[in-house]
Design a protein around this motif. Structure first.
Motif, mmCIF file in Angstrom:
data_model
loop_
_atom_site.group_PDB
_atom_site.id
_atom_site.type_symbol
_atom_site.label_atom_id
_atom_site.label_comp_id
_atom_site.label_asym_id
_atom_site.label_seq_id
_atom_site.Cartn_x
_atom_site.Cartn_y
_atom_site.Cartn_z
ATOM 1 N N ASP A 260 0.875 -1.179 0.000
ATOM 2 C CA ASP A 260 0.000 0.000 0.000
ATOM 3 C C ASP A 260 0.907 1.222 0.000
ATOM 4 O OD1 ASP A 260 -1.732 2.083 0.498
ATOM 5 O OD2 ASP A 260 -2.791 1.099 2.151
ATOM 6 N N LEU A 261 0.896 1.953 -1.118
ATOM 7 C CA LEU A 261 1.795 3.105 -1.239
ATOM 8 C C LEU A 261 1.299 4.339 -0.494
ATOM 9 C CD1 LEU A 261 2.697 2.786 -5.035
ATOM 10 C CD2 LEU A 261 4.157 2.238 -3.070
ATOM 11 N N ARG A 262 0.030 4.357 -0.129
ATOM 12 C CA ARG A 262 -0.529 5.498 0.600
ATOM 13 C C ARG A 262 -1.419 4.981 1.747
ATOM 14 N NH1 ARG A 262 3.003 7.486 -1.519
ATOM 15 N NH2 ARG A 262 3.145 9.359 -2.821
ATOM 16 N N PRO A 263 -0.822 4.369 2.765
ATOM 17 C CA PRO A 263 -1.618 3.757 3.837
ATOM 18 C C PRO A 263 -2.388 4.751 4.693
ATOM 19 C CG PRO A 263 0.727 3.691 4.360
ATOM 20 C CD PRO A 263 0.623 4.128 2.945
ATOM 21 N N ASP A 264 -2.003 6.016 4.666
ATOM 22 C CA ASP A 264 -2.699 7.017 5.474
ATOM 23 C C ASP A 264 -3.947 7.573 4.785
ATOM 24 O OD1 ASP A 264 -0.948 6.909 7.656
ATOM 25 O OD2 ASP A 264 0.465 8.261 6.667
ATOM 26 N N GLN A 265 -4.189 7.158 3.560
ATOM 27 C CA GLN A 265 -5.346 7.657 2.823
ATOM 28 C C GLN A 265 -6.228 6.489 2.384
ATOM 29 O OE1 GLN A 265 -4.422 10.780 -0.148
ATOM 30 N NE2 GLN A 265 -2.303 10.680 0.582
ATOM 31 N N THR A 266 -7.527 6.682 2.489
ATOM 32 C CA THR A 266 -8.454 5.628 2.083
ATOM 33 C C THR A 266 -8.539 5.556 0.568
ATOM 34 O OG1 THR A 266 -10.381 7.076 2.021
ATOM 35 C CG2 THR A 266 -9.830 6.065 4.156
ATOM 36 N N ARG A 267 -9.070 4.425 0.109
ATOM 37 C CA ARG A 267 -9.255 4.265 -1.324
ATOM 38 C C ARG A 267 -10.196 5.328 -1.878
ATOM 39 N NH1 ARG A 267 -11.086 -1.596 -3.428
ATOM 40 N NH2 ARG A 267 -9.269 -2.083 -2.119
ATOM 41 N N GLU A 268 -11.234 5.668 -1.109
ATOM 42 C CA GLU A 268 -12.197 6.672 -1.554
ATOM 43 C C GLU A 268 -11.545 8.043 -1.690
ATOM 44 O OE1 GLU A 268 -14.027 3.157 -0.151
ATOM 45 O OE2 GLU A 268 -12.661 4.513 0.918
ATOM 46 N N THR A 269 -10.680 8.383 -0.725
ATOM 47 C CA THR A 269 -9.989 9.674 -0.789
ATOM 48 C C THR A 269 -9.096 9.739 -2.016
ATOM 49 O OG1 THR A 269 -10.020 9.903 1.615
ATOM 50 C CG2 THR A 269 -8.389 11.205 0.417
ATOM 51 N N LEU A 270 -8.361 8.672 -2.255
ATOM 52 C CA LEU A 270 -7.487 8.635 -3.423
ATOM 53 C C LEU A 270 -8.300 8.735 -4.716
ATOM 54 C CD1 LEU A 270 -4.947 5.813 -2.432
ATOM 55 C CD2 LEU A 270 -4.588 8.279 -2.356
ATOM 56 N N ALA A 271 -9.413 8.010 -4.770
ATOM 57 C CA ALA A 271 -10.233 8.034 -5.981
ATOM 58 C C ALA A 271 -10.786 9.429 -6.243
ATOM 59 C CB ALA A 271 -11.375 7.023 -5.855
ATOM 60 N N ALA A 272 -11.189 10.123 -5.200
ATOM 61 C CA ALA A 272 -11.731 11.474 -5.366
ATOM 62 C C ALA A 272 -10.670 12.416 -5.931
ATOM 63 C CB ALA A 272 -12.245 11.987 -4.033
ATOM 64 N N ALA A 313 -10.613 6.261 -12.004
ATOM 65 C CA ALA A 313 -10.123 6.708 -10.704
ATOM 66 C C ALA A 313 -10.220 5.633 -9.637
ATOM 67 C CB ALA A 313 -10.876 7.964 -10.270
ATOM 68 N N ALA A 314 -11.354 4.960 -9.541
ATOM 69 C CA ALA A 314 -11.535 3.953 -8.490
ATOM 70 C C ALA A 314 -10.576 2.786 -8.678
ATOM 71 C CB ALA A 314 -12.978 3.467 -8.462
ATOM 72 N N ALA A 315 -10.419 2.328 -9.923
ATOM 73 C CA ALA A 315 -9.517 1.207 -10.195
ATOM 74 C C ALA A 315 -8.065 1.599 -9.937
ATOM 75 C CB ALA A 315 -9.701 0.738 -11.634
ATOM 76 N N LEU A 316 -7.716 2.830 -10.287
ATOM 77 C CA LEU A 316 -6.354 3.295 -10.065
ATOM 78 C C LEU A 316 -6.073 3.435 -8.568
ATOM 79 C CD1 LEU A 316 -3.763 4.142 -11.412
ATOM 80 C CD2 LEU A 316 -4.683 6.454 -11.677
ATOM 81 N N ALA A 317 -7.052 3.916 -7.817
ATOM 82 C CA ALA A 317 -6.893 4.011 -6.363
ATOM 83 C C ALA A 317 -6.696 2.629 -5.751
ATOM 84 C CB ALA A 317 -8.103 4.697 -5.748
ATOM 85 N N ALA A 318 -7.461 1.648 -6.230
ATOM 86 C CA ALA A 318 -7.318 0.280 -5.730
ATOM 87 C C ALA A 318 -5.932 -0.270 -6.037
ATOM 88 C CB ALA A 318 -8.396 -0.601 -6.341
#
Length: 399
Positions: A260-272, A313-318
């Motif tokens: 997980d390259l961004r463990p402090d951020q949720t998948r939803e936050t990254l996708a947004a 966005a969602a797939a990239l965040a995942a």
């Protein structure tokens, strides 16, 4: 005289305990000087122990927790810190809870320690390689002048594991102890790097760190760092999971961990954030500007998910939250930080005395235990050295 074979932390600490109690002690070391692996540990700042609560601390020893618990209770982290400070080494707790000397190296501590041992009358005999026992039970040593024999009141073997053999601990003791009736679990690397079949592009990032990641394997997640190497990955996050990864590779030939390259951020936050329009800029620039992903991280994503990353966005965040990395092998004992395996608990009594050879006590990495980096290795090494010394004292007085 009580003989201690091995001049690492376990052996030297046993020598201090015995000499303080008035016993004549001789330390036999096959290398030209003692404390070589301690000095190597000093290159990383000399992480002596950890400041976390004791229950969490003792749980880091996995399957060995139950038998190590009373030994660690007798010499807990606070006692090791006090001992180091008694040698003039001021200590501090790092941001991760790890405990270091303020000097961030081992040489000042080792110099003060050897001076104390000399004042206590401890004799140190270097270039003495232990060969095992003669038929009548005496210790045999090879020296530059030829073979000698020593008949002590009691013996403590503190010969280390088999990692970094050029520093002295090469595991050559396995044969003599097995011949003496000890059960020995195979010596295996612990806290080591793992092989990854990187592409030439990823190999070009060798020496660069992945910071602030979370590594997951077999349902367990560890926060930390990892380092890209030409052969694969190494670093604290890998070391914390090295035992289950090692066993999976030995059983199945490979193991897959996720990063997980961004463990402090949720998948939803990254996708947004990734859903923001990127216009004509490339996907790499979009990732760099919106999430501050480095070129290394972007190429790791491509390595893990294929060169054509998803653009939605969602797939990239995942993909960013779970980048799979296939680990195909492990580095050997010559590059491992520590050793798994060793003399089995069933071969010892509660004093760490070898049942098949009364009067012989064992300490340190010769015993069958392992732990991650973070201060746990040295803490248990010192604590088992003290336990073996107490056992040898009891034996010497006839108990």
């Amino acid at each position: 005289m009580i003989a201690i074979v091995g001049g690492g932390p376990a052996g030297l600490f046993a020598a201090e305990r015995l000499a303080t109690a008035g016993h004549p002690v001789t330390v036999f070391e096959r290398m030209p000087s003692v404390g070589r692996k301690l000095l190597m540990a000093g290159r990383g700042g000399l992480n002596l122990t950890h400041s976390e609560d004791f229950e969490t601390f003792v749980g880091r020893y996995g399957d060995a927790t139950s038998w190590l618990r009373p030994i660690l209770e007798s010499f807990p982290p606070a006692a090791l810190i006090a001992w180091a400070e008694s040698l003039g080494q001021s200590m501090f707790v790092g941001s991760s809870g790890r405990v270091f000397p303020k000097a961030l190296k081992a040489s000042p501590l080792l110099r003060a320690w050897l001076a104390r041992l000399a004042d206590l009358g401890v004799a140190v005999r270097t270039r003495h390689e232990w060969l095992g026992w003669a038929d009548d039970g005496v210790l045999r040593f090879a020296t530059p002048e030829g073979e000698i024999e020593v008949r002590p009141q009691a013996t403590i073997l503190a010969l280390g594991g088999a990692s970094w053999p050029r520093l002295g601990s090469d595991g050559a003791w396995v044969g003599p102890l097995r011949d003496a009736g000890a059960e020995i679990a195979p010596l295996r690397p612990a806290n080591m790097g793992f092989d990854v079949a990187w592409s030439p592009v990823m190999q070009g990032f060798a020496g660069q760190p992945l910071k602030g990641i979370a590594l997951t394997f077999a349902g367990r997640t560890v926060r930390g760092e990892a380092m890209i190497t030409r052969y694969g990955l190494e670093g604290g996050a890998l070391y914390a999971l090295s035992a289950p990864i090692r066993e999976a590779i030995l059983a199945e030939g490979a193991a897959t961990a996720t990063i997980d390259l961004r463990p402090d951020q949720t998948r939803e936050t990254l996708a947004a954030r990734l859903a923001r329009p990127r216009g004509a800029q490339s996907l790499a620039n979009h990732l760099r500007k919106t999430l501050r992903l480095s070129p290394l991280e972007i190429n790791l994503l491509r390595e893990a998910h294929g060169r054509d990353l998803p653009t939605e966005a969602a797939a990239l965040a995942a993909a960013i939250k779970a980048a799979p990395v296939r680990l195909t092998g492990m580095q050997g004992l010559e590059r491992a930080i520590s050793t798994a395996g060793g003399v089995a608990l069933d071969s010892l009594d509660h004093r760490l005395m070898l049942k098949s050879r009364p009067g012989v006590f064992l300490a340190g990495e010769m015993l069958d235990w392992e732990a991650p980096t973070g201060g746990y290795l040295l803490q248990a090494t010192f604590a088992t050295g003290l336990a073996a010394a107490n056992g040898a004292m009891a034996w010497a007085r006839g108990d």
